[in-house]
Structure formats: structure tokens, C-alpha cells
Design a protein around this motif. Sequence first.
Motif, PDB file in Angstrom:
ATOM      1  N   THR A 101      -4.497 -11.168  -1.735  1.00 44.03           N
ATOM      2  CA  THR A 101      -5.534 -10.148  -1.331  1.00 44.03           C
ATOM      3  C   THR A 101      -6.493 -10.869  -0.674  1.00 44.03           C
ATOM      4  O   THR A 101      -7.331 -11.763  -1.413  1.00 44.03           O
ATOM      5  N   GLN A 146      -0.637  -8.828  11.677  1.00 42.19           N
ATOM      6  CA  GLN A 146      -1.165 -10.003  12.765  1.00 42.19           C
ATOM      7  C   GLN A 146      -0.473 -11.491  12.143  1.00 42.19           C
ATOM      8  O   GLN A 146      -0.488 -11.662  10.950  1.00 42.19           O
ATOM      9  N   GLN A 177      -1.479  -2.692  10.328  1.00 38.63           N
ATOM     10  CA  GLN A 177      -1.664  -3.634  11.509  1.00 38.63           C
ATOM     11  C   GLN A 177      -0.955  -5.094  11.010  1.00 38.63           C
ATOM     12  O   GLN A 177      -1.444  -5.476   9.569  1.00 38.63           O
ATOM     13  N   GLY A 218      -6.825  -6.049   3.112  1.00 38.21           N
ATOM     14  CA  GLY A 218      -6.438  -6.734   3.717  1.00 38.21           C
ATOM     15  C   GLY A 218      -5.384  -7.791   3.039  1.00 38.21           C
ATOM     16  O   GLY A 218      -5.990  -8.196   1.832  1.00 38.21           O
ATOM     17  N   TYR A 219      -4.262  -8.240   3.293  1.00 37.17           N
ATOM     18  CA  TYR A 219      -3.358  -8.947   2.408  1.00 37.17           C
ATOM     19  C   TYR A 219      -2.617 -10.073   3.241  1.00 37.17           C
ATOM     20  O   TYR A 219      -2.595  -9.811   4.528  1.00 37.17           O
ATOM     21  N   LEU A 275      -0.863 -11.568   8.386  1.00 37.31           N
ATOM     22  CA  LEU A 275      -1.899 -10.479   7.723  1.00 37.31           C
ATOM     23  C   LEU A 275      -1.486  -9.105   7.823  1.00 37.31           C
ATOM     24  O   LEU A 275      -0.876  -8.800   8.916  1.00 37.31           O
ATOM     25  N   ASN A 292      -3.087  -5.388   7.294  1.00 33.64           N
ATOM     26  CA  ASN A 292      -4.278  -4.811   7.300  1.00 33.64           C
ATOM     27  C   ASN A 292      -3.950  -3.384   7.226  1.00 33.64           C
ATOM     28  O   ASN A 292      -3.004  -2.843   7.876  1.00 33.64           O
ATOM     29  N   TYR A 323      -9.222  -9.196   1.409  1.00 35.12           N
ATOM     30  CA  TYR A 323     -10.190  -8.295   1.635  1.00 35.12           C
ATOM     31  C   TYR A 323      -9.687  -7.013   0.816  1.00 35.12           C
ATOM     32  O   TYR A 323      -8.633  -6.458   1.118  1.00 35.12           O
ATOM     33  N   ASP A 324     -10.811  -6.369   0.153  1.00 36.49           N
ATOM     34  CA  ASP A 324     -10.495  -5.318  -0.686  1.00 36.49           C
ATOM     35  C   ASP A 324     -11.907  -4.533  -0.917  1.00 36.49           C
ATOM     36  O   ASP A 324     -12.750  -4.549  -1.648  1.00 36.49           O
ATOM     37  N   ILE A 328      -5.464   0.707   7.476  1.00 33.31           N
ATOM     38  CA  ILE A 328      -6.374   1.361   7.816  1.00 33.31           C
ATOM     39  C   ILE A 328      -6.039   2.868   7.287  1.00 33.31           C
ATOM     40  O   ILE A 328      -5.109   3.318   7.350  1.00 33.31           O
ATOM     41  N   PRO A 360     -10.373  -2.117   8.846  1.00 34.52           N
ATOM     42  CA  PRO A 360      -9.546  -1.962   7.842  1.00 34.52           C
ATOM     43  C   PRO A 360     -10.058  -1.957   6.477  1.00 34.52           C
ATOM     44  O   PRO A 360     -11.155  -2.378   6.214  1.00 34.52           O
TER      45      PRO A 360
END
Length: 362
Positions: free
Chosen positions: A318, A176, A174, A139-140, A281, A283, A320-321, A285, A136
Amino acid sequence: MKLIHLSHERAAAIFVLVGVLAAAGVFLALRLPSSIFPSVTFPRIKVIADVGNEPAARMMPTATRPLEEALLRVPGIQRVLSTTSRGSSEISAEFFWGTDMQVALQRAQAEVQRIRPDLPPQTRVDIEWMNTAIFPILGYALVSDTRSEADLWDLAQYTLKPELIRIPGVAQVQIQGGRKREFQVRLNPGTIAARRLSAADIVSAVRKNNLISSAGLIESNHELYLSLVNGRTDTTAALSGITVPVAGGGVPARLSDLGTVSAEDAVSYIRTTANGHAAVLVNIIRQPDASTLAIARGMDDLFQRKPDLIPKDIHWQTFYDQAEYVRHSVNGVRDAIVIGVLLAGLVLFVFLRNWRVTLVAV
């Protein structure tokens, strides 16, 4: 010497050519795909088979070995490694360097598809070509103090995912965590035994009464209409009213007479949290040749165009960025180039005292 004389005679043309080449370089550089990892591919294909809660001893002969044998028939294969656990088989197929992995992936998919009838009926097989694009890039987290985990999952799956997958460059979205909603039927053993029914009979009756079927075409006013028979059960009342045939020609029993019907959250063994709250979550890709920065800009544009996509009582956070790392890296390279040009020009001017030579170097 002729080249030098020609350069003096055609100085204007050379300056124009250099300017055009520089402009073309800047134009192409601004449109190059940017990502935190280079576009690197490995001669490896990963195959993951999921068979629910099947014991590992049963997984080996029914899933792992047939998949291994299928992959060994793919040209260019070097070796196959597998790990078998309860309900899961993870197989790594390594190929020789120089193998056309696009063709190898297609051959692997074809071989696995050929043996699908030999695998357990509920087997789910995922085949992935290993490269840096499978991780990914964004990620949010969806968090809410008023909504349930099932509501968050529904929002992510049925509202956000169709919108996000349309952004150019996005290969997969994705989801999760969260909870899925399902109908649960708790049968009364005494009641179904008295009617000489089994759980399989009840499952078969539910499946037959929960479908959409075409009833053919209907002609009216010189037009053809497709008619559908909708037998879906989307409420507990509709599910409770399903009738189950009784052996021996007895009176069919309704599902509500055989047990209790309720709408519940599906059992989940995965829990995701964000800032101490239950979260779902999301993600993102990317495609192998897509730009991380372009996808991040597409995300921003989407929420600017559709600010009501996420309700006010749900927070979009957020966690992961990769785009932020790419921006910092690109800005660092830009600053280094500018500083290097300025220092080089300053050194040339200090030592040569010639503006023209300094300008040419810059």
C-alpha cells in the motif's frame, strides 16, 4: 405552560421518543458514506483526445477544433479552453453554475459521438465530469523479485482488476506501469521487395487471419449449437505460419519467410517503481456517493476470502490509503464528542449538584 405540564404527564413517552430518535441518528450515522473530500461537483467537463504521435500542427485542425465546435453546441456552455500538444488535445468545457451537469455530460458525449467520423480513425476520446471522486482513494503496488514487469501487468489486468471492480462502490480500477506483451515482426526489405509486397499487404493478411468469426448455427439432436471459427494467433508459431498472398498469382509466402517473428515487451515510456523496484500500480477510484471506508473493508474481505489471488512471490504494498485518514478523522470527532459530553456533565454536576439534570443534559 401547557407544554411543560404535558411534558410532566407524558415523561415516559417523551423519553422513549428521544431514545428512538437518538438510536435512529446513531444507526444512520454509522451508514453514512465517509470520504476525505466532501461530495463537491464543479460545472466543468474535461475532454481528452489521444491520437498517438500525431504532430501538434496536425492535431489542431483534425481533432481540437472539431471537438471545440461540438462542445460549443451543448446548452449552458460558458467557455471552452483547450491545450494541444503532440498526439493529445485537452479541452475544458466550463458551464454556468446551476447547470444540470448530468444532462450536460450526456449532451457533450452525444455531440462528440456525432463528430467521431470526422476525427482521425485512431482517435481515443475520454469525457469526464470533474468532481472530487475522480481522484484515487486507494493505491497499491505489485512488486516481485522473480516475476517480469509483463507478468505483473498481466496479473493486475486480468486477475486483480475483475475482482476489484466487483467491490460495491468501486467505479474504476486504473493500472499504471508494467509492460505489455506483444508479437513483433521485423520484415526483410529485400525479401518483400522481391515478392512485390508492401508492409500494408502483410498487415492486412495478419488482420484477416487473426479473428474469431461465427459460422452460424448447427442443429443436432433437436438442439442448436453456435459454431465459431477461431483464427486467433496466440503463439509465435501460429503467427509465423500465416500466409501472405503474392501479386500475380504467385506462391503465397509465409510470414516467417518475410522476416523474423518474436514475442517481446511493448515499448513503454512510463516507468513506475516502489521501494527501488520496478512495480505495477493499482489505483482504486470510488463512485461519487460511495464510502471510502466501505471500499477499504471490501478490499480486506476480498483478500481474506481469496488469499491465493496474489502469488506468494509477488508483494502487495500500500502506497496511498485515504481510508486511514478518514478513520483518524472519524476517531478524532468521536473522541471530541465523548470528551465534550463528559466535561459538560461534570460542570453541570459540580455547579448544580443534581444527577437528574446532569443526566438530561448528557
